[in-house]
Design a protein around this motif. Structure first.
Motif, PDB file in Angstrom:
ATOM      1  N   LYS A 127      47.389  46.861  42.832  1.00 23.58           N
ATOM      2  CA  LYS A 127      46.053  47.390  43.122  1.00 23.58           C
ATOM      3  C   LYS A 127      45.258  47.554  41.826  1.00 23.58           C
ATOM      4  CE  LYS A 127      43.810  51.152  45.627  1.00 23.58           C
ATOM      5  NZ  LYS A 127      44.031  52.393  46.379  1.00 23.58           N
ATOM      6  N   ALA A 128      45.906  48.097  40.795  1.00 25.45           N
ATOM      7  CA  ALA A 128      45.237  48.269  39.506  1.00 25.45           C
ATOM      8  C   ALA A 128      44.888  46.918  38.890  1.00 25.45           C
ATOM      9  CB  ALA A 128      46.119  49.081  38.562  1.00 25.45           C
ATOM     10  N   MET A 129      45.796  45.930  39.004  1.00 33.88           N
ATOM     11  CA  MET A 129      45.518  44.587  38.468  1.00 33.88           C
ATOM     12  C   MET A 129      44.322  43.949  39.160  1.00 33.88           C
ATOM     13  SD  MET A 129      47.688  43.388  36.029  1.00 33.88           S
ATOM     14  CE  MET A 129      47.849  41.623  36.234  1.00 33.88           C
ATOM     15  N   SER A 130      44.160  44.218  40.455  1.00 32.21           N
ATOM     16  CA  SER A 130      43.036  43.622  41.190  1.00 32.21           C
ATOM     17  C   SER A 130      41.696  44.162  40.708  1.00 32.21           C
ATOM     18  CB  SER A 130      43.204  43.866  42.695  1.00 32.21           C
ATOM     19  OG  SER A 130      42.964  45.233  43.005  1.00 32.21           O
ATOM     20  N   ARG A 131      41.713  45.288  40.006  1.00 36.20           N
ATOM     21  CA  ARG A 131      40.471  45.885  39.505  1.00 36.20           C
ATOM     22  C   ARG A 131      40.096  45.380  38.118  1.00 36.20           C
ATOM     23  NH1 ARG A 131      42.287  51.578  41.757  1.00 36.20           N
ATOM     24  NH2 ARG A 131      41.544  51.354  43.886  1.00 36.20           N
ATOM     25  N   LEU A 132      40.953  44.565  37.525  1.00 36.67           N
ATOM     26  CA  LEU A 132      40.646  43.971  36.227  1.00 36.67           C
ATOM     27  C   LEU A 132      39.719  42.782  36.414  1.00 36.67           C
ATOM     28  CD1 LEU A 132      44.215  43.846  34.614  1.00 36.67           C
ATOM     29  CD2 LEU A 132      42.480  45.609  34.309  1.00 36.67           C
ATOM     30  N   THR A 133      39.087  42.360  35.320  1.00 37.89           N
ATOM     31  CA  THR A 133      38.316  41.120  35.391  1.00 37.89           C
ATOM     32  C   THR A 133      39.310  39.971  35.519  1.00 37.89           C
ATOM     33  OG1 THR A 133      38.345  40.685  33.016  1.00 37.89           O
ATOM     34  CG2 THR A 133      36.551  42.092  33.850  1.00 37.89           C
ATOM     35  N   GLU A 134      38.850  38.853  36.011  1.00 35.15           N
ATOM     36  CA  GLU A 134      39.722  37.684  36.171  1.00 35.15           C
ATOM     37  C   GLU A 134      40.305  37.275  34.822  1.00 35.15           C
ATOM     38  OE1 GLU A 134      41.971  34.701  37.661  1.00 35.15           O
ATOM     39  OE2 GLU A 134      40.957  36.263  38.799  1.00 35.15           O
ATOM     40  N   LEU A 135      39.507  37.345  33.757  1.00 37.22           N
ATOM     41  CA  LEU A 135      39.959  36.945  32.431  1.00 37.22           C
ATOM     42  C   LEU A 135      41.062  37.875  31.923  1.00 37.22           C
ATOM     43  CD1 LEU A 135      36.458  36.168  30.892  1.00 37.22           C
ATOM     44  CD2 LEU A 135      38.101  34.550  31.854  1.00 37.22           C
ATOM     45  N   GLN A 136      40.891  39.180  32.141  1.00 37.64           N
ATOM     46  CA  GLN A 136      41.922  40.144  31.735  1.00 37.64           C
ATOM     47  C   GLN A 136      43.196  39.926  32.546  1.00 37.64           C
ATOM     48  OE1 GLN A 136      39.747  43.745  32.521  1.00 37.64           O
ATOM     49  NE2 GLN A 136      39.016  43.932  30.413  1.00 37.64           N
ATOM     50  N   ARG A 137      43.029  39.696  33.854  1.00 40.47           N
ATOM     51  CA  ARG A 137      44.178  39.506  34.740  1.00 40.47           C
ATOM     52  C   ARG A 137      44.977  38.272  34.320  1.00 40.47           C
ATOM     53  NH1 ARG A 137      41.844  40.948  39.026  1.00 40.47           N
ATOM     54  NH2 ARG A 137      40.842  38.985  39.541  1.00 40.47           N
ATOM     55  N   GLN A 138      44.277  37.184  33.967  1.00 43.96           N
ATOM     56  CA  GLN A 138      44.955  35.961  33.525  1.00 43.96           C
ATOM     57  C   GLN A 138      45.799  36.240  32.275  1.00 43.96           C
ATOM     58  OE1 GLN A 138      41.650  33.308  32.801  1.00 43.96           O
ATOM     59  NE2 GLN A 138      42.311  31.956  34.452  1.00 43.96           N
ATOM     60  N   ALA A 139      45.179  36.865  31.291  1.00 45.15           N
ATOM     61  CA  ALA A 139      45.871  37.113  30.023  1.00 45.15           C
ATOM     62  C   ALA A 139      47.082  38.021  30.230  1.00 45.15           C
ATOM     63  CB  ALA A 139      44.905  37.729  29.003  1.00 45.15           C
ATOM     64  N   ILE A 140      46.910  39.091  30.998  1.00 44.22           N
ATOM     65  CA  ILE A 140      48.016  40.029  31.225  1.00 44.22           C
ATOM     66  C   ILE A 140      49.115  39.366  32.041  1.00 44.22           C
ATOM     67  CG2 ILE A 140      48.641  42.146  32.460  1.00 44.22           C
ATOM     68  CD1 ILE A 140      46.030  43.365  31.394  1.00 44.22           C
ATOM     69  N   SER A 141      48.750  38.598  33.047  1.00 42.51           N
ATOM     70  CA  SER A 141      49.759  37.934  33.874  1.00 42.51           C
ATOM     71  C   SER A 141      50.594  36.965  33.048  1.00 42.51           C
ATOM     72  CB  SER A 141      49.098  37.177  35.034  1.00 42.51           C
ATOM     73  OG  SER A 141      48.510  38.096  35.928  1.00 42.51           O
ATOM     74  N   LEU A 142      49.950  36.182  32.200  1.00 45.06           N
ATOM     75  CA  LEU A 142      50.689  35.232  31.367  1.00 45.06           C
ATOM     76  C   LEU A 142      51.575  35.957  30.354  1.00 45.06           C
ATOM     77  CD1 LEU A 142      47.950  32.533  30.715  1.00 45.06           C
ATOM     78  CD2 LEU A 142      50.056  32.218  32.005  1.00 45.06           C
ATOM     79  N   ALA A 143      51.032  37.003  29.725  1.00 45.07           N
ATOM     80  CA  ALA A 143      51.772  37.690  28.673  1.00 45.07           C
ATOM     81  C   ALA A 143      52.916  38.536  29.224  1.00 45.07           C
ATOM     82  CB  ALA A 143      50.830  38.564  27.841  1.00 45.07           C
ATOM     83  N   TYR A 144      52.660  39.284  30.295  1.00 48.10           N
ATOM     84  CA  TYR A 144      53.660  40.243  30.741  1.00 48.10           C
ATOM     85  C   TYR A 144      54.503  39.755  31.905  1.00 48.10           C
ATOM     86  CZ  TYR A 144      51.525  43.296  27.420  1.00 48.10           C
ATOM     87  OH  TYR A 144      51.072  43.817  26.250  1.00 48.10           O
ATOM     88  N   TYR A 145      53.928  38.977  32.788  1.00 50.20           N
ATOM     89  CA  TYR A 145      54.720  38.451  33.894  1.00 50.20           C
ATOM     90  C   TYR A 145      55.283  37.078  33.549  1.00 50.20           C
ATOM     91  CZ  TYR A 145      52.769  42.240  36.666  1.00 50.20           C
ATOM     92  OH  TYR A 145      52.420  43.470  37.121  1.00 50.20           O
ATOM     93  N   GLY A 146      54.516  36.296  32.769  1.00 49.59           N
ATOM     94  CA  GLY A 146      54.972  34.965  32.383  1.00 49.59           C
ATOM     95  C   GLY A 146      55.861  34.970  31.155  1.00 49.59           C
TER      96      GLY A 146
ATOM     97  N   LEU B   6      43.798  41.381  26.337  1.00 44.94           N
ATOM     98  CA  LEU B   6      45.007  42.151  26.617  1.00 44.94           C
ATOM     99  C   LEU B   6      44.771  43.636  26.354  1.00 44.94           C
ATOM    100  CD1 LEU B   6      47.777  39.824  25.167  1.00 44.94           C
ATOM    101  CD2 LEU B   6      47.404  40.387  27.567  1.00 44.94           C
ATOM    102  N   ARG B   7      44.186  43.955  25.216  1.00 49.69           N
ATOM    103  CA  ARG B   7      43.937  45.360  24.876  1.00 49.69           C
ATOM    104  C   ARG B   7      43.036  46.021  25.915  1.00 49.69           C
ATOM    105  NH1 ARG B   7      40.302  45.445  20.569  1.00 49.69           N
ATOM    106  NH2 ARG B   7      38.794  45.701  22.217  1.00 49.69           N
ATOM    107  N   ASP B   8      41.897  45.379  26.205  1.00 45.54           N
ATOM    108  CA  ASP B   8      40.959  45.950  27.173  1.00 45.54           C
ATOM    109  C   ASP B   8      41.580  46.044  28.562  1.00 45.54           C
ATOM    110  OD1 ASP B   8      39.179  46.058  25.083  1.00 45.54           O
ATOM    111  OD2 ASP B   8      37.930  44.379  25.781  1.00 45.54           O
ATOM    112  N   GLY B   9      42.327  45.030  28.951  1.00 42.01           N
ATOM    113  CA  GLY B   9      42.980  45.035  30.267  1.00 42.01           C
ATOM    114  C   GLY B   9      44.023  46.128  30.375  1.00 42.01           C
ATOM    115  N   LEU B  10      44.807  46.322  29.314  1.00 40.07           N
ATOM    116  CA  LEU B  10      45.837  47.361  29.336  1.00 40.07           C
ATOM    117  C   LEU B  10      45.218  48.757  29.344  1.00 40.07           C
ATOM    118  CD1 LEU B  10      48.515  45.816  26.954  1.00 40.07           C
ATOM    119  CD2 LEU B  10      48.637  46.076  29.439  1.00 40.07           C
TER     120      LEU B  10
END
Length: 192
Positions: free
Chosen positions: A136-155, A177-181
């Motif tokens: 739910k929190a990830m869905s509230r991020l911008t698409e660009l933040q979500r991409q970066a976080i998904s690749l870095a932390y899930y990928g 990453l910083r802003d998304g986190l």
């Protein structure tokens, strides 16, 4: 009077020339460059990581990065060997930092594999609830933040790898990453 080149030096193409050819997609040049540089790269990585298997894995990642980013090599800024060895050093240090961060996380959270009795059902429910909160929190991020976080932390990609995959500068990845986190932390109500 200049001294003649040694026979072995005459037969081996210069690394700079090979790297320039690799940038054009020349697989044969990549093979020659690999043959010339792999022992040195593996030696450097192994001195830093110690573990042989992990060193081989990092060395493969380095050569994959060389293949993918050879077009970014600028001969005016330094030699090909220096460029490759700098890349190798950085990649090995990234692996060390990643391993240390993982150990720190395990220590901080507590190792779940301890022979401590726990309620499997409640553990499953807690994990599912936490997963839903994060989604739910990830869905509230911008698409660009979500991409970066998904690749870095899930990928599991490094920041450099995320930058390469998204075709954006490393500094932009770090900012996203910083802003998304920060936004995730605020959304999840986690104290800093």
């Amino acid at each position: 009077m200049t001294s003649p080149l040694t026979p072995s030096r005459q037969r081996l193409p210069q690394k700079r020339s090979l790297l320039t050819r690799v940038a054009t997609g020349d697989q044969a040049a990549f093979g020659e460059l690999y043959d010339q540089m792999a022992p040195r790269v593996l030696g450097l990585v192994k001195r830093l990581l110690v573990d042989h298997a992990q060193s081989e894995e990092v060395t493969q990642e380095i050569f994959l990065e060389i293949w993918q980013s050879a077009t970014r090599y600028e001969p005016a800024r330094g030699g090909a060997s220096t460029w490759i060895m700098t890349m190798a050093h950085r990649r090995a240090v990234d692996r060390i930092r990643s391993s240390q961060a993982g150990r720190d996380r395990d220590t901080k959270i507590g190792i779940r594999d301890l022979a401590v009795a726990y309620d499997d059902v409640s553990e499953t429910v807690e994990t599912r609830i936490e997963h839903e909160r994060v989604e739910k929190a990830m869905s509230r991020l911008t698409e660009l933040q979500r991409q970066a976080i998904s690749l870095a932390y899930y990928g599991g990609f490094s920041q450099s790898e995320v930058a390469a995959q998204l075709h954006i500068p490393l500094g932009t990845v770090k900012t996203r990453l910083r802003d998304g986190l920060i936004r995730l932390r605020d959304e999840l109500g986690v104290a800093s």
